[in-house]
Enzyme design. Structure first.
Site, PDB file in Angstrom:
ATOM      1  NE  ARG A  83      14.698  16.887  27.017  1.00 56.45           N
ATOM      2  CZ  ARG A  83      15.527  16.864  28.068  1.00 56.45           C
ATOM      3  NH1 ARG A  83      16.797  17.184  27.924  1.00 56.45           N
ATOM      4  NH2 ARG A  83      15.081  16.525  29.244  1.00 56.45           N
ATOM      5  CE  LYS A 106       3.396  10.179   8.361  1.00 54.05           C
ATOM      6  NZ  LYS A 106       2.230   9.394   7.913  1.00 54.05           N
ATOM      7  CD  GLU A 159       4.379   1.854   0.719  1.00 55.34           C
ATOM      8  OE1 GLU A 159       3.549   2.658   0.275  1.00 55.34           O
ATOM      9  OE2 GLU A 159       4.407   1.469   1.911  1.00 55.34           O
ATOM     10  CE  LYS A 182       6.807   9.817   2.196  1.00 59.95           C
ATOM     11  NZ  LYS A 182       6.974   8.660   3.038  1.00 59.95           N
ATOM     12  CD  GLU A 225      -0.579  11.609   7.762  1.00 60.56           C
ATOM     13  OE1 GLU A 225       0.553  11.148   7.560  1.00 60.56           O
ATOM     14  OE2 GLU A 225      -1.555  10.908   8.031  1.00 60.56           O
ATOM     15  NE  ARG A 263       4.147  12.664   5.538  1.00 60.29           N
ATOM     16  CZ  ARG A 263       5.371  12.754   6.007  1.00 60.29           C
ATOM     17  NH1 ARG A 263       5.851  13.913   6.372  1.00 60.29           N
ATOM     18  NH2 ARG A 263       6.139  11.687   6.104  1.00 60.29           N
ATOM     19  CG  ASN A 287      -1.615   7.429   5.468  1.00 61.68           C
ATOM     20  OD1 ASN A 287      -0.444   7.054   5.507  1.00 61.68           O
ATOM     21  ND2 ASN A 287      -2.075   8.404   6.224  1.00 61.68           N
ATOM     22  CG  HIS A 343      -0.469   2.722   4.048  1.00 58.52           C
ATOM     23  ND1 HIS A 343      -0.420   2.798   2.682  1.00 58.52           N
ATOM     24  CD2 HIS A 343       0.820   2.530   4.462  1.00 58.52           C
ATOM     25  CE1 HIS A 343       0.837   2.698   2.281  1.00 58.52           C
ATOM     26  NE2 HIS A 343       1.605   2.519   3.340  1.00 58.52           N
ATOM     27  CG  HIS A 365      -0.955   0.429   8.927  1.00 59.06           C
ATOM     28  ND1 HIS A 365      -0.934   1.764   9.201  1.00 59.06           N
ATOM     29  CD2 HIS A 365       0.153   0.185   8.187  1.00 59.06           C
ATOM     30  CE1 HIS A 365       0.145   2.319   8.639  1.00 59.06           C
ATOM     31  NE2 HIS A 365       0.809   1.373   8.017  1.00 59.06           N
ATOM     32  CG  HIS A 424       4.580  -1.918   5.024  1.00 58.38           C
ATOM     33  ND1 HIS A 424       3.512  -1.525   5.804  1.00 58.38           N
ATOM     34  CD2 HIS A 424       4.843  -0.858   4.211  1.00 58.38           C
ATOM     35  CE1 HIS A 424       3.155  -0.300   5.475  1.00 58.38           C
ATOM     36  NE2 HIS A 424       3.952   0.138   4.519  1.00 58.38           N
TER      37      HIS A 424
END
Ligand SMILES: NC(=O)c1ccc[n+]([C@@H]2O[C@H](COP(=O)([O-])OP(=O)(O)OC[C@H]3O[C@@H](n4cnc5c(N)ncnc54)[C@H](O)[C@@H]3O)[C@@H](O)[C@H]2O)c1
Length: 366
Positions: free
Chosen positions: A120, A142, A184, A225, A235, A239, A243, A246, A250, A264
């Site tokens: 956990r 993330k 990026e 960032k 987000e 935030r 993207n 993106h 994606h 990517h």
């Protein structure tokens, strides 16, 4: 020593710009709860940097479990995450042990995810070794893996204890990977720092040859960032600006099945241009702004068109279908991050599918 401080609601950590040797001797040991760490890395990042890191930590009586994975996006899935978990549990990895990621965004996302779910949650230290990971994926917590249904659909927020950025590691990075990371880096300028974009324009021919310029650009971009993450850790709002490009990217990566045809960052650069074209067709940003961005991408060597291999695999229907699977879909509407002008974007859910089809078709035929 240069640093960026990330201050969040429940934790605080630093991104420290330091070489790996100094970090292993003086920084990492201060962030370990116990006397054991698992270093998760890949075949390329491990070659030069794992022996340096490991030898110093061993001399400090820190026990090391090393896990060296094959490289590439296709490894960022639940199967590989499960293999890592199996290995760690077999080694009796404990709650006070720490996971250290040494590698690019794939390794950081995977190792961070494993550190979020094993027992956990255990402590996580990130040592990003690609430009993409230093400027983007190591910041903000993330973590996650891809699913057959789409990219990054399984994951968790897990903030690291510390991030160590050694800009010297970029010297062994292939040019194609540097450029993918640059996508990026420039994205952050386009989202929130028009002055940084001007700096990048002024230094476009020098940035990969002059370490000082690269470092300045990298830290300024990382700051964009960091500021956004501090305003909106989970987000819920701003935030999502990160993207930019993106939703397209994606879908392109998913359609290519992560086979290495497109990286990517390359998909992100195409996605950013497609977002600018969408904005122009919607009557928001000017044609001149689209041209400035496209010219900049061409000057640095970033992709502005699909290669022939990708053209064969892609069409507008497939990409739109994949976009509908993306995390950015809310109640059936695809949310796009749309540029208003260089240095400013907004979230829009009112983009007509016909505009998206037309942008994809024109990009595919250019
Ligand atoms: N978590 C986030 O916020 C976030 C943000 C952006 C991107 N990402 C993710 O990051 C991933 C892409 O990251 P990436 O571009 O770093 O890819 P990557 O981790 O696959 O690294 C790219 C290549 O460089 C090699 N490499 C790494 N360091 C090296 C070095 N110093 N010298 C030589 N080779 C080296 C790797 O083995 C790999 O072949 C994607 O999965 C993307 O989804 C995550």
């Amino acid at each position: 020593m240069k640093k960026i401080e990330i201050k969040l609601k429940n934790c605080q950590y630093s991104i420290i710009y330091s070489n790996i040797e100094d970090a292993a001797s003086n920084i990492i040991p201060n962030h370990l709860k116990g006397s054991r760490a698992a270093i998760i890395t890949d075949i390329n990042a491990s070659k030069k940097y794992l022996p340096i890191l490991k030898n110093i930590l061993l001399k400090l009586n820190i026990k090391i479990i090393e896990i060296i994975l094959p490289s590439g996006e296709k490894n960022k899935d639940l199967k590989v995450a499960n293999k890592i978990l199996d290995r760690l549990l077999k080694e009796k990895f404990e709650r006070q042990d720490t996971i250290i990621a040494l590698g690019g965004g794939v390794i950081g996302d995977l190792a961070g995810f494993v550190s979020a779910i094993i027992h956990r949650g255990v402590d996580f230290i990130n040592i990003p070794t690609t430009l993409l990971a230093q400027v983007d994926s190591s910041i903000g917590g993330k973590t996650g893996v891809n699913s057959i249904h789409g990219k990054n659909l399984i994951g968790s927020f897990k903030q690291p204890k510390v991030v160590i950025c050694d800009i010297n590691t970029l010297s062994s990075l292939p040019k194609r990977e540097l450029l993918a990371g640059y996508a990026e880096l420039v994205k952050h300028a386009l989202i929130g720092d028009a002055d940084l974009f001007t700096y990048l324009e002024d230094n476009v021919n020098l940035i990969f040859d002059d370490k000082k310029i690269l470092e300045e650009a990298l830290i300024r971009s990382a700051n964009v960032k960091a500021d956004i993450v501090m305003k909106d850790e989970l987000e819920d709002g701003i935030r999502a600006h990160l993207n930019l490009g993106h939703t397209f990217a994606h879908a392109i990566e998913s359609a290519s099945q992560y086979d290495g045809t497109i990286l990517h960052g390359e998909a992100v650069s195409l996605g950013i241009l497609m977002a600018y074209k969408t904005s122009m067709m919607k009557g928001i940003c000017s044609n001149e702004q689209v041209n400035i961005v496209e010219r900049h991408f061409k000057k640095i060597g970033l992709k502005t068109t699909f290669g022939s291999l990708l053209r064969k695999k892609l069409n507008a229907n497939l990409l739109i279908d994949l976009m509908k699977n993306d995390k950015k879909v809310k109640q059936g509407y695809i949310n796009f991050i749309i540029p208003n002008k260089i240095g400013q974007v907004s979230i829009r859910s009112d983009i007509d599918q016909k505009i998206i089809e037309s942008v994809i078709d024109t990009t595919l035929s250019s």
